[in-house]
Design a protein around this motif. Structure first.
Motif, PDB file in Angstrom:
ATOM      1  N   TYR A  14       4.502  -4.619   5.002  1.00 26.82           N
ATOM      2  CA  TYR A  14       5.929  -4.627   5.341  1.00 26.82           C
ATOM      3  C   TYR A  14       6.701  -3.530   4.629  1.00 26.82           C
ATOM      4  CZ  TYR A  14       4.431  -8.891   7.415  1.00 26.82           C
ATOM      5  OH  TYR A  14       3.743  -9.787   8.186  1.00 26.82           O
ATOM      6  N   THR A  15       6.077  -2.944   3.623  1.00 29.18           N
ATOM      7  CA  THR A  15       6.671  -1.770   2.994  1.00 29.18           C
ATOM      8  C   THR A  15       5.553  -0.755   2.810  1.00 29.18           C
ATOM      9  OG1 THR A  15       6.187  -2.709   0.827  1.00 29.18           O
ATOM     10  CG2 THR A  15       8.426  -3.008   1.667  1.00 29.18           C
ATOM     11  N   ARG A  16       5.940   0.467   2.414  1.00 31.74           N
ATOM     12  CA  ARG A  16       4.936   1.463   2.078  1.00 31.74           C
ATOM     13  C   ARG A  16       5.026   1.761   0.600  1.00 31.74           C
ATOM     14  NH1 ARG A  16       2.487   4.435   5.797  1.00 31.74           N
ATOM     15  NH2 ARG A  16       2.626   3.264   7.723  1.00 31.74           N
TER      16      ARG A  16
ATOM     17  N   PHE B 227       4.625   5.736 -11.992  1.00 33.62           N
ATOM     18  CA  PHE B 227       5.671   4.949 -11.345  1.00 33.62           C
ATOM     19  C   PHE B 227       5.294   4.752  -9.895  1.00 33.62           C
ATOM     20  CE2 PHE B 227       7.332   9.347 -11.352  1.00 33.62           C
ATOM     21  CZ  PHE B 227       7.617   9.549 -10.001  1.00 33.62           C
ATOM     22  N   MET B 228       5.937   3.749  -9.307  1.00 37.66           N
ATOM     23  CA  MET B 228       5.599   3.428  -7.931  1.00 37.66           C
ATOM     24  C   MET B 228       6.824   3.619  -7.054  1.00 37.66           C
ATOM     25  SD  MET B 228       3.400   0.245  -6.619  1.00 37.66           S
ATOM     26  CE  MET B 228       4.512  -1.121  -6.793  1.00 37.66           C
ATOM     27  N   LEU B 229       6.599   4.099  -5.856  1.00 36.49           N
ATOM     28  CA  LEU B 229       7.668   4.212  -4.873  1.00 36.49           C
ATOM     29  C   LEU B 229       7.416   3.161  -3.803  1.00 36.49           C
ATOM     30  CD1 LEU B 229       7.590   8.099  -4.505  1.00 36.49           C
ATOM     31  CD2 LEU B 229       9.131   6.742  -5.928  1.00 36.49           C
ATOM     32  N   ARG B 230       8.490   2.500  -3.408  1.00 34.77           N
ATOM     33  CA  ARG B 230       8.328   1.466  -2.385  1.00 34.77           C
ATOM     34  C   ARG B 230       9.468   1.585  -1.379  1.00 34.77           C
ATOM     35  NH1 ARG B 230       7.694  -4.755  -4.010  1.00 34.77           N
ATOM     36  NH2 ARG B 230       9.787  -4.471  -4.836  1.00 34.77           N
ATOM     37  N   THR B 231       9.140   1.510  -0.122  1.00 33.24           N
ATOM     38  CA  THR B 231      10.165   1.728   0.893  1.00 33.24           C
ATOM     39  C   THR B 231       9.760   1.175   2.243  1.00 33.24           C
ATOM     40  OG1 THR B 231      11.533   3.426   1.945  1.00 33.24           O
ATOM     41  CG2 THR B 231       9.223   3.954   1.613  1.00 33.24           C
ATOM     42  N   LYS B 232      10.754   1.024   3.107  1.00 33.38           N
ATOM     43  CA  LYS B 232      10.457   0.727   4.501  1.00 33.38           C
ATOM     44  C   LYS B 232      10.635   1.992   5.327  1.00 33.38           C
ATOM     45  CE  LYS B 232      11.398  -4.175   4.863  1.00 33.38           C
ATOM     46  NZ  LYS B 232      12.089  -4.824   3.759  1.00 33.38           N
ATOM     47  N   ASP B 233      11.076   3.049   4.681  1.00 32.13           N
ATOM     48  CA  ASP B 233      11.471   4.264   5.395  1.00 32.13           C
ATOM     49  C   ASP B 233      10.456   5.376   5.112  1.00 32.13           C
ATOM     50  OD1 ASP B 233      12.588   6.618   6.273  1.00 32.13           O
ATOM     51  OD2 ASP B 233      14.594   6.173   5.484  1.00 32.13           O
ATOM     52  N   ARG B 234       9.534   5.536   6.043  1.00 34.93           N
ATOM     53  CA  ARG B 234       8.452   6.497   5.874  1.00 34.93           C
ATOM     54  C   ARG B 234       8.940   7.923   5.699  1.00 34.93           C
ATOM     55  NH1 ARG B 234       3.522   6.547  10.134  1.00 34.93           N
ATOM     56  NH2 ARG B 234       3.240   8.706   9.524  1.00 34.93           N
ATOM     57  N   THR B 235       9.937   8.270   6.470  1.00 31.90           N
ATOM     58  CA  THR B 235      10.434   9.644   6.431  1.00 31.90           C
ATOM     59  C   THR B 235      11.031   9.962   5.068  1.00 31.90           C
ATOM     60  OG1 THR B 235      11.070   9.163   8.681  1.00 31.90           O
ATOM     61  CG2 THR B 235      11.745  11.292   7.807  1.00 31.90           C
TER      62      THR B 235
END
Ligand code: ADP
Ligand code: ZN
Length: 740
Positions: A646-648, A702-710
């Motif tokens: 549900y996230t990237r 660190f980690m990046l988390r998002t629903k926005d691939r772009t």
């Protein structure tokens, strides 16, 4: 004037521009290799684009292309375009991405212009073959047996005949004289993956297989790009489905790639492919020499061989007019490359197939929740094989052994509980076989001082040293090469109070020897079975020379051992406790896969799972073999906690010899990430990695988390283009698998 944009094998993000002289202009094409100067070095690069100079580009400062290696592009357009898209997705340097698709011989700058003409020539050996329909001569001694062997097994190396019949050479000579046998020199096939296999008789498909094959071949015949999730319980005959699809694809004049986890890439599996598809298969595995690898690559590139089977790197095989890509055991973690270009071969198989207008089949008994979600949302077409292929073999019965309630087993240990011990006895008495699974090699995972409480740690890594008795009582680090002799006194307090804690496969092996005297016990883990040796151990099991096989993950994969009726999981909790959002998914997959080794041959199988968390859904649903329910449970968790699918996620790791410096760089880059992220990407951390020190280097991330691939891509590009302190190594890991 013509300019060439070239990907060079250097860890820099950019593509380099060179000028092209009139003389070379004709050969400088997209996909061709060229020799270029980079600083003072000469390196081979791949041309990504050749175009007329735009007026605003000043050419005076551009260096010229020095030479063209390939008269025709070394990388076909389909593969090249795919690699570029892969490179963009993983924010990886294009030159390193190109290297994924070129065998070492092809990319060595030292070989430069001669490289293309290197021919693979192995040692020649003498091979005897029976002459078909030759009149049977009068024979004596070993000759009749040898002739019979050649007729039934096909051409055989003289050395192999001699291994069986010491006087074979003389007998073959007589047979040759009588005109019944020919002897010729052929290239040596030392590779157990390339042995000739007699053709097999395709079985009649079960209705479920029929349905799956039908769905896949329909798309193949229509040349439609389509991706499938083939969800079939263990031993449901998924491989048979792959074979049929591959045969159809070849008939249609298109090529095939089959990816399997490295550990499942055994001569047994390859033999099944050869038996059906013939010997024109390129098997790409880690044991290949450079020459063999190069020869296979050439024959694929030329279209002479149209099918490639291999572990994750076979994804880059230059198969012509690709029509089908199969990923077997698609849930397997080994499809993720954990260094260099950190690609995931399953995800990229979908991409390559899509771009090539090909069909992709992801197969598993325990699909990854990511793939299950893709099927749910209709992006993968689901086909199912709900039962085992052979009517007589049912899925095994599984039971939980609650270690909290059950007292110590025989020998006073809790390693093997009473119920498991009884089951082992019964299995051996019935002349059947058992597998015991424990995902821990060595004798004991740590040695602790009872006086001061300190644990023996690796000097290079922040992990406990494992005691290996079979390796002369050495203490070994499982992450680096460090090993040291075992001590009698604690190095910290000097007391003679060192205690071995916990158990690995070695210890289980020795406990079994005590409690099951007379039983034949074997161990299968990386210590005893690197590479091909595992086949030898499995062969002994197949022949019935082993009663109990103890092992790590290596015992869970793909093996078809028909007489195994009992599987014991010694500690289901180990995998559950890992610091990883996928811990439950991995545990469930491991339990179902290892359970799937039981009862494949018709006799009913039984599985005992020892655990201290008997209510955990990963355990209870593995017991009932309920993949659907587990997927539902796990997806709900992921949604709740904002985890993939549900996230990237992307991990940005920093490593250096100096802890403070590493931390500083991690902090600096996290700030840059926050700047680019705006509100669309979460930046979690920086923090020390769970494995805070590895091979003498400190690790922060660190980690990046998002629903926005772009937006994620923009952030990652921003990071990749920022210069890192030269003493620090930064790695960007998109869709990370290892969270350590
Ligand atoms: P999977 O890949 O799903 O684990 P396999 O393809 O290894 O399953 O098949 C398990 C066993 O069933 C193998 O021994 C295989 O030869 C056999 N098998 C597969 N399909 C059929 C069939 N249609 N009829 C009979 N036996 C089959
Ligand atoms: Zn270490």
């Amino acid at each position: 004037m013509l300019l060439a944009r070239v990907a060079l094998p250097v860890p820099l993000g950019q593509v380099f521009t060179y000028q092209v002289s009139e003389a070379l202009a004709a050969g400088v094409k997209r996909g061709a290799r060229v020799l270029c100067e980079l600083g003072k070095r000469k390196v081979l690069g791949v041309v990504l684009e050749a175009s007329e100079r735009a007026p605003e580009i000043a050419v005076e400062r551009l260096k010229p292309v020095l030479g063209v290696v390939d008269p025709e592009p070394v990388l076909p357009e389909e593969l090249l375009g795919f690699l570029q898209e892969l490179g963009r997705y993983y924010v990886a340097p294009m030159g390193e991405v190109m290297e994924l698709a070129l065998p070492a011989v092809e990319r060595s700058a030292a070989l430069t212009l001669e490289a293309a003409s290197v021919k693979a020539v192995g040692r020649l050996v003498q091979v005897a073959s029976a002459v078909p329909d030759a009149p049977v001569p009068k024979l004596r001694g070993r000759a009749p047996a040898i002739l019979e062997h050649l007729k039934s097994h096909g051409p055989t190396e003289l050395t192999a005949l001699e291994a069986e019949w010491p006087s074979a050479r003389a007998a073959v000579a007589r047979l040759v004289e009588a005109g019944a046998v020919t002897l010729e020199k052929r290239e040596e096939t030392v590779d157990p993956f390339t042995v000739n296999v007699p053709a097999d008789e395709p079985p009649k498909l079960t209705p479920a297989q029929e349905n799956a094959v039908g769905a896949i071949t329909l798309r193949l015949e229509r040349s439609e790009k389509r991706a499938f999730l083939l969800e079939g319980v263990t031993a449901s005959g998924k491989t048979e489905v792959y074979l049929r699809a591959a045969v159809r694809c070849l008939e249609l004049g298109r090529g095939v790639i089959v990816l399997v986890p490295e550990i499942a890439l055994t001569p047994q599996l390859v033999a099944r492919f050869r038996a059906r598809l013939g010997s024109r298969i390129a098997v790409l595995h880690s044991g290949l020499g450079e020459r063999e690898r190069h020869a296979m690559w050439r024959s694929l590139r030329s279209g002479e061989v149209r099918i490639a089977v291999g572990a994750r790197s076979a994804l880059f095989a230059p198969v012509q007019s690709l029509g089908l890509v199969v990923v077997d055991e698609e849930h397997d973690g080994s499809f993720k490359q954990e260094e260099g270009v950190r690609y995931h071969a399953r995800d990229m198989a979908l991409l390559r197939a899509h771009r090539a207008d090909a069909v992709c089949v992801l197969g598993s008994a325990t699909p990854s929740v990511t793939s299950a979600e893709l099927a749910e949302s209709g992006r993968l077409e689901l086909v199912e094989l709900p039962a085992r292929a052979r009517a007589e073999s049912a899925l095994p019965e599984a039971e939980i052994v609650d270690l909290r309630r059950i007292g110590p087993g025989p020998g006073g240990e809790r390693l093997i509980s009473v119920p498991l011990f009884r089951a082992l006895e019964a299995t051996i008495a019935a002349r059947e076989q058992a597998i015991l699974f424990l995902n821990r090699r060595g004798f004991s995972p740590s040695v602790v001082c009872a006086a001061c409480g300190k644990i023996g740690e690796c000097p290079n890594c922040a992990v406990a040293l494992t005691l290996h008795r079979a390796r002369r009582e050495a203490l070994v680090c499982h992450y680096c090469d460090h090993h040291e002799a075992r001590r009698t006194k604690c190095p910290h307090c000097g007391e003679e109070a060192l205690v071995e804690e916990g158990a690995g496969t070695e210890r289980i092996e020795s406990v079994l020897a005590e409690i099951l005297p007379g039983a034949r016990i074997a161990r299968l883990d990386r210590d005893v079975a690197a590479g091909q040796k595992s086949e030898r151990i499995l062969d002994r099991v197949r022949k019935g020379d082993v009663d109990v096989l103890v092992g790590t993950q290596m015992v869970t994969k793909g093996h078809d051992l028909p007489n195994v009726t009992l599987v014991g999981v010694l500690n289901a909790d180990a995998a559950l406790s890992l610091p990883d959002y996928r811990a439950a998914e991995r545990t469930f997959q491991l339990l179902v896969q290892v359970a799937g080794r039981a009862g494949r041959g018709g006799k009913p199988g039984r599985v005992l799972i020892q655990t201290r968390q008997p209510e955990h859904p990963a355990v209870t649903l593995a017991v009932t073999h309920d993949v659907k329910a587990f997927t539902r449970y796990e997806l709900a968790q992921r949604r709740e906690l904002d985890y993939p699918p549900y996230t990237r996620l992307a991990l940005v790791r920093f490593e250096a010899a100096d802890d403070a410096l590493t931390q500083r760089e991690a902090l600096r880059f996290a700030k840059i990430a926050k700047h680019w992220a705006e509100s669309d990407v979460e930046v979690l951390g920086p923090a020390p990695a769970p494995l805070a020190r590895l091979r003498g280097r400190y690790r922060h991330r660190f980690m990046l988390r998002t629903k926005d691939r772009t937006r994620l891509h923009i952030v990652l590009l921003g990071l990749a283009r920022t210069a890192v302190d030269r003493r620090v190594r930064m790695a960007i890991d998109v869709d990370p698998v290892s969270m350590l």
